[in-house]
Motif scaffolding. Structure first.
Motif, PDB file in Angstrom:
ATOM      1  N   TRP A  22       0.934  -1.038  -0.029  1.00 60.80           N
ATOM      2  CA  TRP A  22       0.008   0.441   0.015  1.00 60.80           C
ATOM      3  C   TRP A  22       1.296   1.473  -0.617  1.00 60.80           C
ATOM      4  O   TRP A  22       0.617   2.523  -0.928  1.00 60.80           O
ATOM      5  N   GLN A  23       2.098   1.451   1.291  1.00 56.31           N
ATOM      6  CA  GLN A  23       2.439   2.293   1.165  1.00 56.31           C
ATOM      7  C   GLN A  23       3.491   2.889  -0.481  1.00 56.31           C
ATOM      8  O   GLN A  23       3.444   4.450  -1.175  1.00 56.31           O
ATOM      9  N   LYS A  24       4.277   1.281  -0.853  1.00 57.76           N
ATOM     10  CA  LYS A  24       4.205   1.465  -2.652  1.00 57.76           C
ATOM     11  C   LYS A  24       3.469   2.378  -3.314  1.00 57.76           C
ATOM     12  O   LYS A  24       3.591   3.699  -4.351  1.00 57.76           O
ATOM     13  N   TYR A  28       3.776   6.997  -0.478  1.00 58.74           N
ATOM     14  CA  TYR A  28       3.692   7.000   1.484  1.00 58.74           C
ATOM     15  C   TYR A  28       5.184   7.423   1.483  1.00 58.74           C
ATOM     16  O   TYR A  28       4.516   7.990   2.038  1.00 58.74           O
ATOM     17  N   ASN A  29       5.921   6.751   1.071  1.00 55.54           N
ATOM     18  CA  ASN A  29       6.561   7.034   1.601  1.00 55.54           C
ATOM     19  C   ASN A  29       7.074   8.362   1.578  1.00 55.54           C
ATOM     20  O   ASN A  29       8.535   8.747   2.044  1.00 55.54           O
ATOM     21  N   LEU A  30       7.527   8.585   0.068  1.00 50.26           N
ATOM     22  CA  LEU A  30       7.633  10.229  -0.254  1.00 50.26           C
ATOM     23  C   LEU A  30       7.108  11.446   0.890  1.00 50.26           C
ATOM     24  O   LEU A  30       8.212  11.801   0.984  1.00 50.26           O
ATOM     25  N   ARG A  31       6.093  11.265   0.929  1.00 56.19           N
ATOM     26  CA  ARG A  31       5.363  11.920   1.581  1.00 56.19           C
ATOM     27  C   ARG A  31       5.859  11.976   2.518  1.00 56.19           C
ATOM     28  O   ARG A  31       5.928  13.203   3.286  1.00 56.19           O
ATOM     29  N   ALA A  34       9.282  13.785   2.785  1.00 53.99           N
ATOM     30  CA  ALA A  34       8.463  15.299   2.105  1.00 53.99           C
ATOM     31  C   ALA A  34       8.654  15.660   4.231  1.00 53.99           C
ATOM     32  O   ALA A  34       8.898  16.564   4.318  1.00 53.99           O
ATOM     33  N   GLU A  35       7.233  15.368   4.441  1.00 51.72           N
ATOM     34  CA  GLU A  35       7.046  16.141   5.427  1.00 51.72           C
ATOM     35  C   GLU A  35       8.381  15.590   6.757  1.00 51.72           C
ATOM     36  O   GLU A  35       8.554  16.696   7.952  1.00 51.72           O
ATOM     37  N   LEU A  36       9.166  14.768   6.649  1.00 53.97           N
ATOM     38  CA  LEU A  36       9.862  14.996   7.704  1.00 53.97           C
ATOM     39  C   LEU A  36      11.133  15.990   7.163  1.00 53.97           C
ATOM     40  O   LEU A  36      12.010  16.631   8.607  1.00 53.97           O
ATOM     41  N   ALA A  37      11.435  15.959   6.460  1.00 55.25           N
ATOM     42  CA  ALA A  37      12.401  16.908   5.571  1.00 55.25           C
ATOM     43  C   ALA A  37      11.629  18.633   6.136  1.00 55.25           C
ATOM     44  O   ALA A  37      12.657  19.427   6.899  1.00 55.25           O
ATOM     45  N   ILE A  38      10.273  18.985   6.132  1.00 54.26           N
ATOM     46  CA  ILE A  38       9.331  20.100   6.720  1.00 54.26           C
ATOM     47  C   ILE A  38       9.785  20.483   8.303  1.00 54.26           C
ATOM     48  O   ILE A  38      10.225  21.396   8.412  1.00 54.26           O
ATOM     49  N   GLN A  39      10.001  19.185   8.914  1.00 52.84           N
ATOM     50  CA  GLN A  39      10.157  19.216   9.948  1.00 52.84           C
ATOM     51  C   GLN A  39      11.518  19.741  10.449  1.00 52.84           C
ATOM     52  O   GLN A  39      11.173  20.494  11.465  1.00 52.84           O
ATOM     53  N   ARG A  40      12.621  18.840   9.415  1.00 51.19           N
ATOM     54  CA  ARG A  40      13.610  19.441  10.569  1.00 51.19           C
ATOM     55  C   ARG A  40      14.125  20.797   9.912  1.00 51.19           C
ATOM     56  O   ARG A  40      15.012  21.701  10.582  1.00 51.19           O
ATOM     57  N   TYR A  41      13.398  21.485   9.176  1.00 51.16           N
ATOM     58  CA  TYR A  41      13.847  22.177   8.520  1.00 51.16           C
ATOM     59  C   TYR A  41      13.266  23.156   9.080  1.00 51.16           C
ATOM     60  O   TYR A  41      13.709  24.599  10.202  1.00 51.16           O
TER      61      TYR A  41
END
Length: 82
Positions: A22-24, A28-31, A34-41
């Motif tokens: 389902w993730q593939k 979901y993995n790419l999203r 992206a959310e993790l990168a924004i959180q770090r930023y």
């Protein structure tokens, strides 16, 4: 109508195909990346820009993203297949 929402379709797909498939399918993995990168930023540089004018904001975002990419690359392990 019950059983017709987007959430219900996702739950059904997970039940039929498994969570990893389902993730593939849904990306979901790419999203998640992206959310993790924004959180770090936001955690490192804050929620708001320091510059007031748009050209300076663009420069600030470029430098911040470059710094974040450099920090990420420094923290990545170097793996070699044995």
């Amino acid at each position: 109508m019950p059983g017709n929402t987007q959430s219900d379709h996702h739950i059904e797909a997970i039940a039929l195909q498994g969570r990893l498939a389902w993730q593939k399918i849904t990306g979901y993995n790419l999203r998640n990346y992206a959310e993790l990168a924004i959180q770090r930023y936001k955690r490192i540089f804050g929620n708001t820009m320091k510059a007031r004018a748009l050209p300076q904001q663009k420069t600030e975002a470029w430098f911040s993203a470059s710094a974040l990419n450099r920090m990420t690359n420094l923290g990545m392990p170097v793996s070699v297949k044995i």
